[in-house]
Design a protein around this motif. Structure first.
Motif, PDB file in Angstrom:
ATOM      1  N   ASN A  89       3.321   9.116  10.133  1.00  0.00           N
ATOM      2  CA  ASN A  89       2.974   7.838   9.516  1.00  0.00           C
ATOM      3  C   ASN A  89       3.499   6.722  10.396  1.00  0.00           C
ATOM      4  O   ASN A  89       4.368   6.936  11.229  1.00  0.00           O
ATOM      5  CB  ASN A  89       3.530   7.741   8.090  1.00  0.00           C
ATOM      6  N   ASN A  90       2.960   5.537  10.208  1.00  0.00           N
ATOM      7  CA  ASN A  90       3.402   4.405  11.020  1.00  0.00           C
ATOM      8  C   ASN A  90       4.066   3.315  10.174  1.00  0.00           C
ATOM      9  O   ASN A  90       4.049   2.143  10.525  1.00  0.00           O
ATOM     10  CB  ASN A  90       2.241   3.824  11.835  1.00  0.00           C
ATOM     11  N   SER A  91       4.695   3.721   9.064  1.00  0.00           N
ATOM     12  CA  SER A  91       5.385   2.738   8.222  1.00  0.00           C
ATOM     13  C   SER A  91       6.729   2.360   8.843  1.00  0.00           C
ATOM     14  O   SER A  91       7.282   3.103   9.650  1.00  0.00           O
ATOM     15  CB  SER A  91       5.596   3.293   6.807  1.00  0.00           C
ATOM     16  N   GLU A  92       7.230   1.232   8.435  1.00  0.00           N
ATOM     17  CA  GLU A  92       8.527   0.763   8.948  1.00  0.00           C
ATOM     18  C   GLU A  92       9.673   1.658   8.470  1.00  0.00           C
ATOM     19  O   GLU A  92      10.605   1.928   9.204  1.00  0.00           O
ATOM     20  CB  GLU A  92       8.792  -0.675   8.485  1.00  0.00           C
ATOM     21  N   ASP A  93       9.608   2.123   7.209  1.00  0.00           N
ATOM     22  CA  ASP A  93      10.719   2.848   6.591  1.00  0.00           C
ATOM     23  C   ASP A  93      10.564   4.357   6.578  1.00  0.00           C
ATOM     24  O   ASP A  93      11.496   5.051   6.179  1.00  0.00           O
ATOM     25  CB  ASP A  93      10.900   2.369   5.147  1.00  0.00           C
ATOM     26  N   GLY A  94       9.398   4.886   6.941  1.00  0.00           N
ATOM     27  CA  GLY A  94       9.184   6.328   6.881  1.00  0.00           C
ATOM     28  C   GLY A  94       8.999   6.801   5.453  1.00  0.00           C
ATOM     29  O   GLY A  94       8.715   6.024   4.557  1.00  0.00           O
ATOM     30  N   GLN A 120       6.817   9.809  -0.806  1.00  0.00           N
ATOM     31  CA  GLN A 120       5.987   8.613  -0.730  1.00  0.00           C
ATOM     32  C   GLN A 120       6.224   7.886   0.584  1.00  0.00           C
ATOM     33  O   GLN A 120       7.261   8.041   1.219  1.00  0.00           O
ATOM     34  CB  GLN A 120       6.249   7.677  -1.902  1.00  0.00           C
ATOM     35  N   VAL A 121       5.259   7.115   0.959  1.00  0.00           N
ATOM     36  CA  VAL A 121       5.361   6.249   2.126  1.00  0.00           C
ATOM     37  C   VAL A 121       4.642   4.962   1.757  1.00  0.00           C
ATOM     38  O   VAL A 121       3.653   4.981   1.018  1.00  0.00           O
ATOM     39  CB  VAL A 121       4.778   6.931   3.399  1.00  0.00           C
ATOM     40  N   HIS A 122       5.180   3.811   2.206  1.00  0.00           N
ATOM     41  CA  HIS A 122       4.537   2.541   1.854  1.00  0.00           C
ATOM     42  C   HIS A 122       4.542   1.570   3.021  1.00  0.00           C
ATOM     43  O   HIS A 122       5.314   1.709   3.967  1.00  0.00           O
ATOM     44  CB  HIS A 122       5.206   1.908   0.632  1.00  0.00           C
ATOM     45  N   TRP A 123       3.639   0.617   2.933  1.00  0.00           N
ATOM     46  CA  TRP A 123       3.481  -0.449   3.907  1.00  0.00           C
ATOM     47  C   TRP A 123       3.346  -1.767   3.169  1.00  0.00           C
ATOM     48  O   TRP A 123       2.658  -1.845   2.162  1.00  0.00           O
ATOM     49  CB  TRP A 123       2.211  -0.258   4.738  1.00  0.00           C
ATOM     50  N   SER A 175      10.053   8.611   1.729  1.00  0.00           N
ATOM     51  CA  SER A 175      11.176   8.632   0.799  1.00  0.00           C
ATOM     52  C   SER A 175      10.830   9.555  -0.363  1.00  0.00           C
ATOM     53  O   SER A 175       9.657   9.802  -0.636  1.00  0.00           O
ATOM     54  CB  SER A 175      11.517   7.220   0.312  1.00  0.00           C
ATOM     55  N   PRO A 176      11.848  10.071  -1.060  1.00  0.00           N
ATOM     56  CA  PRO A 176      11.587  10.973  -2.184  1.00  0.00           C
ATOM     57  C   PRO A 176      10.867  10.261  -3.322  1.00  0.00           C
ATOM     58  O   PRO A 176      11.022   9.048  -3.516  1.00  0.00           O
ATOM     59  CB  PRO A 176      12.987  11.405  -2.631  1.00  0.00           C
ATOM     60  N   HIS A 177      10.091  11.013  -4.072  1.00  0.00           N
ATOM     61  CA  HIS A 177       9.385  10.518  -5.246  1.00  0.00           C
ATOM     62  C   HIS A 177       9.359  11.655  -6.262  1.00  0.00           C
ATOM     63  O   HIS A 177       9.418  12.824  -5.876  1.00  0.00           O
ATOM     64  CB  HIS A 177       7.961  10.087  -4.863  1.00  0.00           C
ATOM     65  N   ALA A 178       9.264  11.355  -7.543  1.00  0.00           N
ATOM     66  CA  ALA A 178       9.257  12.383  -8.590  1.00  0.00           C
ATOM     67  C   ALA A 178       8.140  13.404  -8.390  1.00  0.00           C
ATOM     68  O   ALA A 178       8.274  14.563  -8.770  1.00  0.00           O
ATOM     69  CB  ALA A 178       9.117  11.730  -9.959  1.00  0.00           C
ATOM     70  N   PHE A 236       0.869  -1.167   0.000  1.00  0.00           N
ATOM     71  CA  PHE A 236       0.000   0.000   0.000  1.00  0.00           C
ATOM     72  C   PHE A 236       0.902   1.211   0.000  1.00  0.00           C
ATOM     73  O   PHE A 236       1.762   1.349   0.871  1.00  0.00           O
ATOM     74  CB  PHE A 236      -0.891  -0.029   1.246  1.00  0.00           C
ATOM     75  N   THR A 237       0.739   2.109  -0.988  1.00  0.00           N
ATOM     76  CA  THR A 237       1.629   3.257  -1.139  1.00  0.00           C
ATOM     77  C   THR A 237       0.835   4.546  -1.263  1.00  0.00           C
ATOM     78  O   THR A 237      -0.167   4.587  -1.969  1.00  0.00           O
ATOM     79  CB  THR A 237       2.511   3.100  -2.403  1.00  0.00           C
ATOM     80  N   ILE A 238       1.296   5.587  -0.586  1.00  0.00           N
ATOM     81  CA  ILE A 238       0.760   6.935  -0.740  1.00  0.00           C
ATOM     82  C   ILE A 238       1.865   7.783  -1.362  1.00  0.00           C
ATOM     83  O   ILE A 238       2.995   7.796  -0.875  1.00  0.00           O
ATOM     84  CB  ILE A 238       0.359   7.552   0.616  1.00  0.00           C
ATOM     85  N   VAL A 239       1.526   8.489  -2.455  1.00  0.00           N
ATOM     86  CA  VAL A 239       2.432   9.446  -3.091  1.00  0.00           C
ATOM     87  C   VAL A 239       1.729  10.795  -3.033  1.00  0.00           C
ATOM     88  O   VAL A 239       0.573  10.912  -3.442  1.00  0.00           O
ATOM     89  CB  VAL A 239       2.732   9.061  -4.557  1.00  0.00           C
ATOM     90  N   THR A 240       2.421  11.829  -2.535  1.00  0.00           N
ATOM     91  CA  THR A 240       1.796  13.134  -2.363  1.00  0.00           C
ATOM     92  C   THR A 240       2.809  14.259  -2.501  1.00  0.00           C
ATOM     93  O   THR A 240       4.001  14.056  -2.267  1.00  0.00           O
ATOM     94  CB  THR A 240       1.100  13.232  -0.990  1.00  0.00           C
ATOM     95  N   ASP A 241       2.292  15.437  -2.877  1.00  0.00           N
ATOM     96  CA  ASP A 241       3.135  16.625  -2.833  1.00  0.00           C
ATOM     97  C   ASP A 241       2.821  17.430  -1.570  1.00  0.00           C
ATOM     98  O   ASP A 241       3.366  18.493  -1.351  1.00  0.00           O
ATOM     99  CB  ASP A 241       2.980  17.489  -4.089  1.00  0.00           C
ATOM    100  N   GLY A 242       1.945  16.890  -0.726  1.00  0.00           N
ATOM    101  CA  GLY A 242       1.647  17.497   0.569  1.00  0.00           C
ATOM    102  C   GLY A 242       2.713  17.133   1.590  1.00  0.00           C
ATOM    103  O   GLY A 242       3.627  16.362   1.316  1.00  0.00           O
ATOM    104  N   GLU A 243       2.586  17.686   2.768  1.00  0.00           N
ATOM    105  CA  GLU A 243       3.525  17.400   3.861  1.00  0.00           C
ATOM    106  C   GLU A 243       3.034  16.184   4.633  1.00  0.00           C
ATOM    107  O   GLU A 243       1.927  16.184   5.167  1.00  0.00           O
ATOM    108  CB  GLU A 243       3.612  18.598   4.804  1.00  0.00           C
ATOM    109  N   ILE A 244       3.836  15.124   4.679  1.00  0.00           N
ATOM    110  CA  ILE A 244       3.485  13.934   5.458  1.00  0.00           C
ATOM    111  C   ILE A 244       3.906  14.213   6.896  1.00  0.00           C
ATOM    112  O   ILE A 244       5.090  14.181   7.231  1.00  0.00           O
ATOM    113  CB  ILE A 244       4.156  12.666   4.899  1.00  0.00           C
TER     114      ILE A 244
END
Length: 58
Positions: free
Chosen positions: A24-29, A38-41, A31-34, A13-21
């Motif tokens: 989140n409760n993901s393991e990796d926090g 993004q954040v994923h679980w 990361s940059p995206h074009a 499950f992935t969220i990609v946004t240009d907003g401010e995260i």
């Protein structure tokens, strides 16, 4: 124990946004995206966490 059906979700499950995260409760926090960040679980039938994120939009 919770009542109701057991999830059979399997995958990522992935969220990609240009907003401010903000959180989140993901393991990796985050990361940059074009397109911003993004954040994923990884989710599966044995997952004990529900993916959660708070995104500030303008």
């Amino acid at each position: 124990m919770k009542d109701g059906p057991v999830s059979r979700a399997q995958g990522r499950f992935t969220i990609v946004t240009d907003g401010e995260i903000a959180t989140n409760n993901s393991e990796d926090g985050t990361s940059p995206h074009a397109l911003g960040k993004q954040v994923h679980w990884e989710v599966g039938p044995g997952s004990s966490k529900i993916p959660e994120a708070l995104v500030r939009l303008q």
